[in-house]
Design a protein around this motif. Structure first.
Motif, mmCIF file in Angstrom:
data_model
loop_
_atom_site.group_PDB
_atom_site.id
_atom_site.type_symbol
_atom_site.label_atom_id
_atom_site.label_comp_id
_atom_site.label_asym_id
_atom_site.label_seq_id
_atom_site.Cartn_x
_atom_site.Cartn_y
_atom_site.Cartn_z
ATOM 1 N N LYS A 195 0.837 -1.191 0.000
ATOM 2 C CA LYS A 195 0.000 0.000 0.000
ATOM 3 C C LYS A 195 0.878 1.249 0.000
ATOM 4 N N ASN A 233 0.181 4.298 -4.081
ATOM 5 C CA ASN A 233 -0.636 5.163 -3.253
ATOM 6 C C ASN A 233 -1.863 5.641 -4.013
ATOM 7 N N LEU A 234 -2.965 4.970 -3.779
ATOM 8 C CA LEU A 234 -4.193 5.382 -4.448
ATOM 9 C C LEU A 234 -4.926 6.418 -3.603
ATOM 10 N N THR A 235 -5.462 7.397 -4.282
ATOM 11 C CA THR A 235 -6.261 8.391 -3.567
ATOM 12 C C THR A 235 -7.613 7.759 -3.224
ATOM 13 N N SER A 236 -8.372 8.431 -2.391
ATOM 14 C CA SER A 236 -9.626 7.832 -1.926
ATOM 15 C C SER A 236 -10.606 7.664 -3.079
ATOM 16 N N ARG A 237 -10.603 8.642 -3.961
ATOM 17 C CA ARG A 237 -11.515 8.552 -5.099
ATOM 18 C C ARG A 237 -11.099 7.414 -6.034
ATOM 19 N N GLU A 238 -9.811 7.307 -6.228
ATOM 20 C CA GLU A 238 -9.297 6.227 -7.074
ATOM 21 C C GLU A 238 -9.642 4.868 -6.479
ATOM 22 N N THR A 239 -9.545 4.783 -5.175
ATOM 23 C CA THR A 239 -9.872 3.533 -4.495
ATOM 24 C C THR A 239 -11.330 3.156 -4.708
ATOM 25 N N GLU A 240 -12.190 4.171 -4.571
ATOM 26 C CA GLU A 240 -13.618 3.907 -4.771
ATOM 27 C C GLU A 240 -13.877 3.371 -6.173
ATOM 28 N N LYS A 270 -12.630 -0.221 -6.671
ATOM 29 C CA LYS A 270 -13.520 -1.211 -6.074
ATOM 30 C C LYS A 270 -14.725 -1.464 -6.970
ATOM 31 N N HIS A 310 -10.058 8.607 -13.319
ATOM 32 C CA HIS A 310 -9.641 7.903 -12.103
ATOM 33 C C HIS A 310 -9.181 6.491 -12.444
ATOM 34 N N TYR A 322 -9.408 -5.158 -1.558
ATOM 35 C CA TYR A 322 -10.391 -4.107 -1.767
ATOM 36 C C TYR A 322 -11.792 -4.697 -1.900
#
Lengths: 215, 215
Positions: A150, A154-161, A164, A189, A214
């Motif tokens: 991780k 480093n994924l941003t929160s939006r990228e993570t969403e 997923k 993204h 994820y």
DNA sequence: TAAATTTTCAGGGTTTTTACTGATTATTAA
DNA sequence: TTAATAATCAGTAAAAACCCTGAAAATTTA
């Protein structure tokens, strides 16, 4: 020993190949039938020499070893693939085994272990060093969200969403509706995630998301 | 050898326990510190004797071996658990490893293998016979869906293949290449799967595949 | 405050998927 | 040997995804 085990060496380091060739050829029960310097080369040589065991390095120019495994398995499913690598990281191990490798040996391992591994793979068995097996079982059954990886990616929160939702099979449109943004934003993204993770296919993204917990 | 490996035997067959006790005690590096006849009994004895390795049969009266593994691990996480069983079936193997076992040895295995296994588990390693490892890796990475789940919705083998690949995020093109059929064929299979499963979105297909254990 | 990062969105051309309808060839079951 | 099922493939038009480049706000960090 009726038939010698036919070995194909795939590694971009000539010196290493030469050493391995001498080592294997000095064994009564195995013979090196060919060498390849890249994944692409390996595909040709596999068809040409029909080896029992392909010894493969993960890190190679061009096609990665992981990719090569799948392609070789497709061409000649009977051939066993033994990864010979310096990477002790379990992510490589997992990927390799998932792609269809039959064994995983570290370059720092003892000669006897390498021989054992080749013989096991030739017998259609799977060979892993006990410590590697532990790693694998651990990572499969008792995996914690990996901090090590991780940090690097480093994924941003939006990228993570977005990652997923993509991995769960949602279309860009669905995602854009869920997140209340435009499709173009979702595309951005997603492409950034692919860039960061090194994935070039949606399937790789799915596997990455699963592997990293994820989904 | 500074400390002998402390072994606890758990099996409802007295004869077997006695035989194992004699066998282990004849080894210079191990000692049997206790015996138990059931899972419940094992929990007590584990606390009492603080063994390094617990040798456990899956099939026991009362608590199953699988349950026992989890309970023992909870009580004394340091203790390694070695399954000693006659079951070669991979479902037991999987369950055992998932529950936290450190090794799996068949009763028909050679004595030397059992010793090797105990020593590996005592070293906090995981011990599996190569053939068992193959089974496990196979079942984890290249598994067929469980028979029981397919009763309600009956997918054909080709449809199943396509479903799995779709759920893993592969494009139609990739799937057609893997299966060596045209994209049109893949489309047909996929739409049939969606028809049968009632899915109208790719994401639903992914969820279905996960839920049914296809991936 | 200035700089870096994150989030947002657009245009445009190419490729792929979707959603139809329709159809031929195995294989299997009755 | 029929009949049913499974597996294969085609055409087509609309929708969506993909792959670029480019860029403006908003937020966070230095």
């Amino acid at each position: 020993m009726i038939q010698k085990t036919r070995v194909l060496l795939v590694d971009d380091h000539t010196i290493l190949r030469t050493g391995l060739r001498m080592f294997f050829d000095s064994q009564a029960d195995m013979v090196v039938v060919g060498e390849a310097v890249s994944g692409e080369d390996a595909l040709e040589k596999v068809q040409l020499h029909q080896p029992d065991v392909v010894i493969l390095d993960i890190s190679m120019p061009g096609m990665t070893g992981i990719e090569a495994i799948a392609r070789i398995k497709q061409l000649t499913p009977e051939a066993g693939i033994l990864m010979l690598t310096m990477h002790e990281a379990e992510e490589y191990l997992q990927q390799a085994m998932q792609a269809g490798a039959s064994g995983y040996v570290l370059k720092k391992a003892a000669d006897s272990e390498l021989l054992e591994a080749v013989r096991a793979v030739a017998r259609k068995e799977i060979f892993l060093h006990p410590a590697m097996t532990s790693l694998l079982i651990q990572s499969i059954y008792h995996s914690e969200p990996k901090e090590g990886l991780k940090k690097t990616i480093n994924l941003t929160s939006r990228e993570t969403e977005v990652l997923k939702l993509v991995a769960l099979g949602h279309t860009n449109k669905e995602i854009s509706e869920v997140l209340s943004v435009s499709i173009k934003t979702v595309e951005t993204h997603k492409s950034r995630v692919m860039e960061k993770t090194g994935c070039v296919r949606r399937s790789e993204l799915v596997r990455y998301a699963m592997q990293e917990g994820y989904i």
